[in-house]
Scaffold this motif. Structure first.
Motif, PDB file in Angstrom:
ATOM      1  N   ILE A   1       6.283  -0.924   1.957  1.00 56.60           N
ATOM      2  CA  ILE A   1       5.850  -1.222   3.275  1.00 56.60           C
ATOM      3  C   ILE A   1       4.406  -0.445   3.498  1.00 56.60           C
ATOM      4  O   ILE A   1       3.829  -1.173   4.294  1.00 56.60           O
ATOM      5  N   LEU A   2       4.081   0.737   2.770  1.00 51.23           N
ATOM      6  CA  LEU A   2       2.646   1.121   2.873  1.00 51.23           C
ATOM      7  C   LEU A   2       1.623  -0.150   2.377  1.00 51.23           C
ATOM      8  O   LEU A   2       0.683  -0.141   3.132  1.00 51.23           O
TER       9      LEU A   2
ATOM     10  N   LEU B   1       7.284   8.721  -4.528  1.00 54.88           N
ATOM     11  CA  LEU B   1       7.486   7.642  -3.384  1.00 54.88           C
ATOM     12  C   LEU B   1       8.394   6.502  -3.649  1.00 54.88           C
ATOM     13  O   LEU B   1       8.309   6.208  -5.039  1.00 54.88           O
TER      14      LEU B   1
ATOM     15  N   MET C   1      10.722   6.880   7.100  1.00 57.39           N
ATOM     16  CA  MET C   1       9.428   7.266   7.783  1.00 57.39           C
ATOM     17  C   MET C   1       8.683   8.605   7.120  1.00 57.39           C
ATOM     18  O   MET C   1       7.577   8.461   7.030  1.00 57.39           O
TER      19      MET C   1
ATOM     20  N   PHE D   1      -0.484   4.385  -3.627  1.00 56.37           N
ATOM     21  CA  PHE D   1       0.819   4.029  -3.280  1.00 56.37           C
ATOM     22  C   PHE D   1       1.602   3.655  -4.434  1.00 56.37           C
ATOM     23  O   PHE D   1       2.616   4.115  -4.728  1.00 56.37           O
TER      24      PHE D   1
ATOM     25  N   SER E   1       9.386   9.469   4.152  1.00 56.83           N
ATOM     26  CA  SER E   1       8.675   9.319   2.653  1.00 56.83           C
ATOM     27  C   SER E   1       7.278   8.482   3.074  1.00 56.83           C
ATOM     28  O   SER E   1       6.412   8.877   2.295  1.00 56.83           O
ATOM     29  N   ILE E   2       7.385   7.480   4.040  1.00 56.24           N
ATOM     30  CA  ILE E   2       6.002   6.929   4.169  1.00 56.24           C
ATOM     31  C   ILE E   2       4.936   7.641   4.739  1.00 56.24           C
ATOM     32  O   ILE E   2       3.770   7.291   3.979  1.00 56.24           O
ATOM     33  N   THR E   3       5.178   8.389   5.528  1.00 54.12           N
ATOM     34  CA  THR E   3       4.363   9.359   6.183  1.00 54.12           C
ATOM     35  C   THR E   3       3.726  10.325   4.841  1.00 54.12           C
ATOM     36  O   THR E   3       2.366  10.649   4.884  1.00 54.12           O
TER      37      THR E   3
ATOM     38  N   CYS F   1       4.697   5.604  -6.429  1.00 51.39           N
ATOM     39  CA  CYS F   1       5.768   5.241  -6.862  1.00 51.39           C
ATOM     40  C   CYS F   1       6.349   5.204  -8.454  1.00 51.39           C
ATOM     41  O   CYS F   1       7.291   5.211  -8.630  1.00 51.39           O
TER      42      CYS F   1
ATOM     43  N   TYR G   1       1.556   8.441   2.691  1.00 43.08           N
ATOM     44  CA  TYR G   1       0.061   8.128   3.302  1.00 43.08           C
ATOM     45  C   TYR G   1      -0.830   9.451   3.463  1.00 43.08           C
ATOM     46  O   TYR G   1      -1.926   9.281   2.821  1.00 43.08           O
TER      47      TYR G   1
ATOM     48  N   VAL H   1       0.768   2.508  10.911  1.00 46.47           N
ATOM     49  CA  VAL H   1       2.004   2.191  10.050  1.00 46.47           C
ATOM     50  C   VAL H   1       3.339   2.181  10.645  1.00 46.47           C
ATOM     51  O   VAL H   1       4.239   1.539  10.532  1.00 46.47           O
TER      52      VAL H   1
ATOM     53  N   ALA I   1       9.558   2.418   0.522  1.00 44.20           N
ATOM     54  CA  ALA I   1       8.286   2.961   1.222  1.00 44.20           C
ATOM     55  C   ALA I   1       6.920   2.592   0.722  1.00 44.20           C
ATOM     56  O   ALA I   1       5.979   2.174   1.362  1.00 44.20           O
TER      57      ALA I   1
END
Length: 962
Positions: A367-368, A360, A571, A351, A573-575, A355, A578, A388, A364
């Motif tokens: 959060i991850l 990412l 969400m 993660f 971007s988070i997924t 970033c 992930y 998540v 996001a």
């Protein structure tokens, strides 16, 4: 994790100590003025005011740090200046500067800085803190030395010992009291960690700076004020020496520094992996002519890594040795739990790397990482995408809130208004109620009633203006009644189809009841029940202001819609991040698993979580196509500009571009990146006919697009419909326009029998997901063989259909380039999916491979041989079929990279496809898209297409990654 607890506890103690001393410091002049109200106000300013100031300071620092490609030194100076300015400004206004700085520190993490900037700031802070501590100790040492020696007596030593014991006992008692909270929130916390944390309390410079306040707070001034500083300084030195030693000693004695057997196995596997890399590097260097006279025995001896030496240098105890054959081996559950913790660490590293690379977003990534830390303490829990989503659940209530607002939104549809006949009066009324001025007039009437309502609620003013309020009430009731009467006159029964009209009618009914109650009160002034009922009805006049919300509801709907789009974008971007972390963990899962059974279980878990995340990506894209299109477009623009900046930095460092030109070009590119902050959150999806140019093998050529546009058919599928079944003959190619489909496959053959494979991952059931822009059936149509998967609609789906006959008609018209381009596209997809680390540095964009032969596809038929010239071939990847080494008869099964030791291969399946990446600069093709090079292939170019339709083995579809 325990380091975070100790540091967090230190921050909390410093903050509360500053607030506590600040309260006393503000009331030292006169303790009689010390009141509860002053304490509450002071605490409010110290906590909430300082926190707000620290938060805004953080926001300004984040704005400064968003300029990622400017001068690093400038950013560092600005950040430090802003921090110091915030501290002194907060202290000047009577709040706590320490609390403000704590807020800044809690809101800034490693993701807020570039790696280079974080290193500079860390080094600078360590240097400043070290110099500052030495200066403080030296200064207070001079102050103590200037005091009179006669006050240093034996009882001073006794008091110091008593103070040291008391301080540590109070800390131990505090740890015992908060242990239930730590046990609930921390993983594997027990009494041993409590002992270590209790010894971690060190009284340093912070306590020494507050020592003069103890003398100032005392009512009776002692003749030796320097003794306060002396006691605190000695206590600080004792805790620095004794507590530090006891903390390490207790950790070693209680076995907290000992590596468990599963972790020893993980460390040993990592060391063996590094040792293997070292051996391979040495072997590679031995082939270089310039290094022939190197003493390789010395190199191997010096580069050798010893397992026990590393543990000894790290002050780590080994609880058990792995060499004893009689020792009990750990169970799979223990090894999986240890590997689970390693997977969590790998995911957090992934993660952070995403970033830093710009893939990412910072929010996001935070959060991850926070979700990973939150689920890490749960025994046996591998974080899934549903976990998540639960961690960041904000989308459901926003959608419900928007639906409620949409239900309340006032729609003045002209369909409801029936145009009357020839009655001029009704036509006049109709024109009035459909006008915008009529709506504005009703809102003005509602706003005008605010002042009379205020007087009505104010008892003194109400008693003085009873008659005036009664008249005003009659007047406004007449206006409300007139408005509703005009609407009812035109709409009749349709009037009550609008909820706001029903509310207006209810307001009129309540108003009439209010007037009647006031009339009956005048008739019977002695009725207490009637008076109370009239008062209650009078307060209900406030509902007359509810219709004003008709103006606010559309604004709230727009605000909710913006927040929903932000939530969907976040969400997605988070997924996506992930999914990438699961892929990174799968690459390293072999190194963190000590057994084959552990590797298989971890691989299955990671693969399952990845499939669920990809499915969630498809559902999010189906739910908000416009949001996802905007997000993908924005990320693509950012990646393109970031690559341009990277190339600019390379040219600048090599002196090809001078400093002035580089700065100007850097500003231009940086301006484009900053402009993305104003990029729209939603882009309308293109029309179906705009999707054909997105098919990569059409290369956006008008002649190809027009040819297939005339032959495509738009099909619609409902949820649960089956697009194609495994084992059926292909009917054509499907281009998904909208929606999502799941692909279920029993095996991935790559043109050979699945029973020939030894790797377990090729024998499991596959489930993949396709969304907008993906193609179904390419490989099956090329091979004219059965489809190897079942495609099921997960949502409603639209897809363009290109029939098999039309596709082969296109092959004949555009022969041989079209079929070759389809094979090249599939070969590049397979290579990117399975061998991304090996081809990471290659420029394998499709159009460059077609135009400049950065990579090309060769066909090898059964029993034909091909000579591999590794001087001109950098990589040879078998993407379909299987071949054997003509000398060793070693079998190579797709997908695989042909080793450089193999000089000649022979096809053993009906057809095999090889993706070849040349080493030399390719020559631009003039005639066709494929420039044939002399590779020693013992077939003519005509053999390339001799089995185009019926004799190929079956294959597997490879979809592009999200």
């Amino acid at each position: 994790m325990y380091t975070d607890i100790i540091r967090g506890e230190s921050l909390i103690i410093c903050s509360f100590t500053c607030i506590f001393f600040g309260i006393f410091r503000g009331h030292t002049t006169n303790f009689s003025m010390f009141r509860e109200l002053h304490v509450i106000i002071g605490l409010s300013f110290d906590i909430f005011g300082s926190t707000i100031c620290g938060y805004w300071c953080t926001r300004v620092i984040q704005v400064i740090l968003t300029d990622l490609f400017s001068n690093t030194l400038t950013n560092v100076v600005l950040c430090f200046s802003l921090v110091y300015m915030t501290f002194y400004l907060v202290e000047y206004f009577g709040m706590s500067g320490i609390v403000a700085l704590v807020t800044v520190g809690l809101n800034l993490d490693s993701l807020s800085f570039k790696p280079r900037m974080e290193f500079i700031i860390t080094k600078f802070l360590i240097m400043c803190s070290s110099v500052y501590e030495h200066l403080i100790y030296a200064f207070f040492g001079i102050v103590i030395g200037c005091g009179e020696i006669e006050y240093f007596r034996f009882h001073s030593l006794v008091f110091i010992v008593t103070l040291f014991v008391t301080v540590n006992f109070v800390r131990l008692l505090t740890i015992i009291l908060v242990s239930p909270i730590l046990m609930h929130s921390s993983y594997e916390y027990d009494w041993r960690w409590g002992v270590v944390i209790a010894w971690s309390g060190i009284r340093g410079v912070f306590s020494l700076l507050l020592a003069p306040d103890i003398y100032n707070f005392s009512e009776f001034k002692l003749p030796a004020p320097h003794m306060f500083i002396f006691y605190i300084q000695v206590l600080s030195l004792l805790t620095t020496g004794i507590n530090s030693y006891m903390m390490l000693r207790s950790a070693n004695t209680l076995g907290l520094c000992a590596l468990s057997l599963p972790r020893q196995m993980a460390v040993r596997n990592a060391i063996e992996h590094i040792q293997e890399i070292i051996r391979n590097t040495i072997t590679l260097f031995k082939t270089e002519k310039i290094l022939t006279n190197v003493n390789w025995s010395v190199v191997e001896e010096k580069a050798k890594i010893e397992y026990n030496l590393i543990l000894k240098q790290a002050h780590i105890q080994v609880s058990q040795l792995l060499l004893g054959p009689k020792e009990e081996s750990p169970t799979d559950e223990v090894l999986i739990e240890e590997a689970r913790l390693h997977v969590a660490i790998i995911q957090m590293s992934s993660f952070e790397k995403q970033c830093n690379d710009g893939i990412l977003g910072v929010e996001a990534a935070r959060i991850l990482i926070g979700a990973t830390k939150s689920y890490c303490p749960i025994h046996g829990k591998f974080m899934s995408i549903s976990d998540v989503s639960t961690y960041v659940r904000a989308r459901s209530w926003l959608i419900k809130f928007k639906n409620m607002l949409t239900y309340l939104e006032y729609h003045k549809e002209r369909v409801l208004f029936t145009v009357p006949g020839n009655n001029k009066f009704l036509i006049f009324v109709y024109r009035i109620i459909i006008s915008e001025e009529f709506e504005y007039a009703s809102h003005v009437v509602t706003v005008m009633y605010i002042f009379p309502m205020i007087i009505h609620l104010w008892p003194v003013a109400r008693e003085l203006n009873v008659s005036a309020l009664t008249s005003i009430n009659y007047y406004f009731m007449f206006l409300y009644t007139l408005e509703s009467a005009l609407k009812i006159l035109i709409l009749k029964r349709k009037y009550f189809l609008q909820n706001w009209n029903t509310l207006d009618f209810f307001i009129i009914v309540i108003g009439i009841v209010d007037i009647l109650c006031m009339y009956f009160v005048k008739l019977r002034p002695d009725s207490l029940v009637l008076i109370q009922f009239t008062v209650v009805i009078g307060y209900l006049r406030m509902i007359r202001f509810l219709p004003i919300f008709k103006i606010i509801v559309p604004i709230l709907i727009n605000m909710a819609d913006v927040q929903i789009k932000k939530s969907l974008s976040l969400m997605y971007s988070i997924t996506k991040g992930y999914v990438k972390s699961q892929e990174d963990a799968k690459l390293l899962v072999r190194q963190i698993s000590g057994r084959e059974s552990i590797y298989r279980k971890l691989y299955d878990i990671l693969e399952k979580n990845k499939r669920e995340a990809i499915r969630e990506l498809g559902l999010i894209e189906h739910e908000g196509r416009d949001v996802v299109i905007a997000l993908k477009t924005k990320q693509t623009i950012r990646n393109v500009i970031a690559k341009a900046l990277k190339n600019l930095t390379f040219l600048w460092s090599r002196g090809i571009i001078d400093k002035h030109e580089g700065i100007e070009m850097n500003k231009v590119l940086l301006t484009k990146i900053k402009a993305l902050n104003n990029f729209p959150m939603a882009i309308p999806p293109p029309t179906p006919d705009k999707y054909l140019p997105n098919i990569i093998w059409m290369e956006n050529k008008d002649v190809l697009i027009e040819f297939f546009k005339e032959r495509t058919k738009l099909n619609y599928f409902d949820y649960g419909d089956i697009i194609c079944r495994e084992g059926e003959m292909p009917q054509g190619i499907f281009l998904i326009i909208s929606g999502m489909a799941s692909l279920h496959s029993s095996s991935s053959t790559f043109g050979i029998d699945a029973s020939q494979r030894n790797d377990r991952q090729y024998k499991t059931m596959y489930t993949e997901y396709c969304t907008s822009g993906d193609l179904l059936g390419e490989l099956s149509c090329l091979l004219k063989r059965e489809i190897e998967y079942t495609a099921i609609c997960e949502t409603t789906l639209q897809a363009f259909f290109i029939s098999l006959e039309d596709l082969y008609e296109g092959f004949d018209v555009f022969w041989p380039s079209l079929e070759y381009k389809m094979w090249l596209k599939l070969a590049l997809s397979i290579a990117n999916q399975y061998f991304e680390p090996s081809i990471a540095g290659e420029d394998l964009m499709f159009h460059k491979c077609v135009m400049f032969n950065h990579a090309y596809v060769e066909t090898l038929s059964s029993y034909n041989e091909m000579t591999l010239n590794h001087v001109t071939m950098k990589l040879v990847i078998l993407v379909y079929g299987n071949v054997i080494n003509s000398k060793t008869e070693e079998t190579h099964i797709a997908p695989s990279i042909i080793p450089k030791s193999c000089e000649q291969i022979q096809g053993i399946s009906d057809v095999s496809k090889l993706l070849i990446i040349p080493t030399s600069e390719p020559v631009k093709n003039d005639t066709t898209s494929h420039a044939m090079v002399n590779t020693g292939l013992r077939t003519t170019k005509k053999d390339y297409s001799w089995k185009r339709k019926d004799e190929f083995e079956s294959g597997h579809l490879f979809r592009k990654s999200f």
